[in-house]
Design an enzyme around this catalytic site. Structure first.
Site, PDB file in Angstrom:
ATOM      1  N   GLY A  29       0.799  -1.144  -0.032  1.00 56.65           N
ATOM      2  CA  GLY A  29       0.096   0.011   0.122  1.00 56.65           C
ATOM      3  C   GLY A  29       0.662   1.291   0.112  1.00 56.65           C
ATOM      4  O   GLY A  29       2.022   1.362   0.421  1.00 56.65           O
ATOM      5  N   ASN A  30       0.342   2.394  -0.293  1.00 54.36           N
ATOM      6  CA  ASN A  30       0.919   3.779  -0.327  1.00 54.36           C
ATOM      7  C   ASN A  30      -0.143   4.818  -0.385  1.00 54.36           C
ATOM      8  O   ASN A  30      -1.282   4.449  -1.012  1.00 54.36           O
ATOM      9  CB  ASN A  30       1.816   3.708  -1.369  1.00 54.36           C
ATOM     10  CG  ASN A  30       1.668   3.217  -2.730  1.00 54.36           C
ATOM     11  OD1 ASN A  30       0.685   3.538  -3.398  1.00 54.36           O
ATOM     12  ND2 ASN A  30       2.312   2.013  -3.047  1.00 54.36           N
ATOM     13  N   THR A  45       9.006   3.669   0.570  1.00 56.83           N
ATOM     14  CA  THR A  45       8.879   2.294   0.042  1.00 56.83           C
ATOM     15  C   THR A  45       9.269   1.279   1.150  1.00 56.83           C
ATOM     16  O   THR A  45       9.957   1.925   2.240  1.00 56.83           O
ATOM     17  CB  THR A  45       9.866   2.084  -0.930  1.00 56.83           C
ATOM     18  OG1 THR A  45       9.740   0.770  -1.636  1.00 56.83           O
ATOM     19  CG2 THR A  45      11.308   2.549  -0.801  1.00 56.83           C
ATOM     20  N   THR A  74       7.788   5.551  -2.200  1.00 57.51           N
ATOM     21  CA  THR A  74       7.348   4.650  -3.141  1.00 57.51           C
ATOM     22  C   THR A  74       7.383   4.619  -4.455  1.00 57.51           C
ATOM     23  O   THR A  74       7.336   5.709  -5.062  1.00 57.51           O
ATOM     24  CB  THR A  74       5.899   4.421  -2.595  1.00 57.51           C
ATOM     25  OG1 THR A  74       5.106   3.251  -3.379  1.00 57.51           O
ATOM     26  CG2 THR A  74       5.054   5.585  -2.670  1.00 57.51           C
ATOM     27  N   SER A  75       7.678   3.490  -5.412  1.00 63.30           N
ATOM     28  CA  SER A  75       7.782   3.424  -6.490  1.00 63.30           C
ATOM     29  C   SER A  75       6.442   3.894  -7.343  1.00 63.30           C
ATOM     30  O   SER A  75       6.269   4.121  -8.342  1.00 63.30           O
ATOM     31  CB  SER A  75       8.501   2.276  -7.156  1.00 63.30           C
ATOM     32  OG  SER A  75       7.372   1.228  -6.864  1.00 63.30           O
ATOM     33  N   GLU A  76       5.332   3.377  -6.460  1.00 56.27           N
ATOM     34  CA  GLU A  76       4.118   3.576  -7.106  1.00 56.27           C
ATOM     35  C   GLU A  76       3.628   4.892  -6.920  1.00 56.27           C
ATOM     36  O   GLU A  76       2.189   5.137  -7.457  1.00 56.27           O
ATOM     37  CB  GLU A  76       2.947   2.795  -6.207  1.00 56.27           C
ATOM     38  CG  GLU A  76       3.219   1.021  -6.650  1.00 56.27           C
ATOM     39  CD  GLU A  76       2.397   0.075  -6.172  1.00 56.27           C
ATOM     40  OE1 GLU A  76       1.839   0.171  -5.127  1.00 56.27           O
ATOM     41  OE2 GLU A  76       2.195  -1.170  -6.604  1.00 56.27           O
ATOM     42  N   HIS A  95      -3.872   3.890  -1.925  1.00 52.44           N
ATOM     43  CA  HIS A  95      -3.618   2.646  -2.805  1.00 52.44           C
ATOM     44  C   HIS A  95      -3.390   1.383  -1.785  1.00 52.44           C
ATOM     45  O   HIS A  95      -2.366   1.631  -0.859  1.00 52.44           O
ATOM     46  CB  HIS A  95      -2.596   2.588  -3.791  1.00 52.44           C
ATOM     47  CG  HIS A  95      -2.148   1.072  -4.292  1.00 52.44           C
ATOM     48  ND1 HIS A  95      -2.869   0.329  -4.856  1.00 52.44           N
ATOM     49  CD2 HIS A  95      -0.880   0.583  -4.030  1.00 52.44           C
ATOM     50  CE1 HIS A  95      -2.234  -0.848  -5.099  1.00 52.44           C
ATOM     51  NE2 HIS A  95      -1.068  -0.802  -4.587  1.00 52.44           N
ATOM     52  N   HIS A  97      -4.279  -3.051  -0.795  1.00 52.82           N
ATOM     53  CA  HIS A  97      -4.833  -4.659  -1.384  1.00 52.82           C
ATOM     54  C   HIS A  97      -5.895  -4.982  -0.418  1.00 52.82           C
ATOM     55  O   HIS A  97      -5.633  -6.140   0.063  1.00 52.82           O
ATOM     56  CB  HIS A  97      -3.450  -5.587  -1.499  1.00 52.82           C
ATOM     57  CG  HIS A  97      -2.524  -4.936  -2.157  1.00 52.82           C
ATOM     58  ND1 HIS A  97      -1.292  -5.549  -2.052  1.00 52.82           N
ATOM     59  CD2 HIS A  97      -2.156  -3.693  -2.911  1.00 52.82           C
ATOM     60  CE1 HIS A  97      -0.239  -4.728  -2.960  1.00 52.82           C
ATOM     61  NE2 HIS A  97      -0.957  -3.804  -3.155  1.00 52.82           N
ATOM     62  N   HIS A 158      -4.188  -7.141  -8.593  1.00 48.98           N
ATOM     63  CA  HIS A 158      -3.131  -6.206  -7.717  1.00 48.98           C
ATOM     64  C   HIS A 158      -4.041  -5.701  -6.631  1.00 48.98           C
ATOM     65  O   HIS A 158      -3.586  -6.079  -5.435  1.00 48.98           O
ATOM     66  CB  HIS A 158      -2.814  -5.082  -8.633  1.00 48.98           C
ATOM     67  CG  HIS A 158      -1.736  -4.460  -7.844  1.00 48.98           C
ATOM     68  ND1 HIS A 158      -0.733  -3.588  -8.526  1.00 48.98           N
ATOM     69  CD2 HIS A 158      -1.394  -4.198  -6.729  1.00 48.98           C
ATOM     70  CE1 HIS A 158      -0.073  -2.941  -7.674  1.00 48.98           C
ATOM     71  NE2 HIS A 158      -0.482  -3.291  -6.299  1.00 48.98           N
TER      72      HIS A 158
END
Ligand SMILES: [Zn+2]
Length: 279
Positions: A29-30, A45, A74-76, A95, A97, A158
């Protein structure tokens, strides 16, 4: 003047909530918040959202370049930035899951509509993106077609991403969606999922407009009101094929026999009676 520390605290609180709800295992998550035209605060991250402290929060520009923070972003965040670029009124993105909504993403099952009033009013239809490897630019692009028409989407194989004018609202849409998906899965296990009649759904969409929550995309696009009507149809409903017989054996009727077969059976029974009588 925006209070950056307060925003960081709020990001941590939302992080603690998504972790406590089981929406983000390990470092999943982010979360981000846009503090100015070119600055966004985001989570780092490789860190559990359950342990976030304000000092862990990073700052990036709109290209994704990190401009502050002791941890790596975070890369997202590229996905978050794509959402901010498409709608300047948006301030927050979450974001994660959440398991029940992600189950639909994994099964490739469209989330049905016309079932719960709150979901019709708050969320409307839930789009599903195409699958892309998380983190890169191609992944960020998958969200593009849906930002204007939705508040939350399911990321194929995802998780989910939701957005809003505040962190609280962005989180709400995820929480409502996962609670809804949980109810759908439970109801399906009981046996069937009933739907609200379309005229009654229209009443809900009238309320949505009255509450100032905008025009539902189904009205704007003159789309079908009820998505995935096949989901959770009961066994009594012949459209699932479960109640129909596909042969005599399934219906419990005697199979059709030829005249020769009937004659042979009658003869066999007669022989057995005669044999029994002669003993
Ligand atoms: Zn993810």
């Amino acid at each position: 003047m925006i209070n950056e520390f307060k925003i960081k605290q709020e990001i941590c609180e939302i992080g603690h909530r998504i972790y406590a709800k089981g929406f983000a295992a390990a470092n999943d998550g982010n979360i981000s918040y846009r503090i100015s035209d070119n600055e966004v605060l985001c989570t780092p991250t490789q860190m559990s959202k359950g342990l976030l402290k304000p000092d862990d929060i990073c700052k990036v520009d709109m290209t994704g370049r990190q401009i502050a923070g002791r941890r790596k972003r975070t890369s997202e965040v590229l996905l978050h930035l794509e959402i901010y670029k498409l709608d300047p009124s948006l301030k927050a993105v979450v974001h994660c899951h959440p398991p029940h909504a992600t189950a639909f993403a994994v099964a490739g099952e469209p989330i049905p509509t016309c079932i719960l009033p709150e979901v019709e009013v708050f969320l409307g239809p839930i789009p599903q993106t195409t699958y892309e490897t998380p983190g890169g630019e191609a992944f960020a692009q998958t969200i593009k077609p849906h930002v204007k028409s939705a508040k939350v989407v399911v990321l194929r194989n995802h998780g989910t991403v939701s957005w809003g004018d505040t962190l609280e609202h962005a989180y709400w849409w995820t929480e409502i969606l996962d609670a809804y998906c949980r109810i759908l899965l439970l109801a399906k296990q009981i046996g069937r999922v009933d739907r609200i009649a379309v005229p009654k759904v229209e009443e809900l969409l009238d309320l949505k407009e009255k509450f100032g929550m905008g025009v539902d995309p189904r009205r704007l696009e003159s789309a079908d009101m009820c998505v995935n009507t096949e989901f959770g149809r009961g066994f009594a409903d012949s459209s699932c094929g479960c109640g129909k017989s596909d042969g005599a054996a399934a219906s419990g009727e005697a199979p059709a026999l030829s005249e020769e077969e009937i004659e042979r059976i009658v003869q066999e029974i007669t022989d057995r009676i005669m044999a029994a009588g002669s003993k």
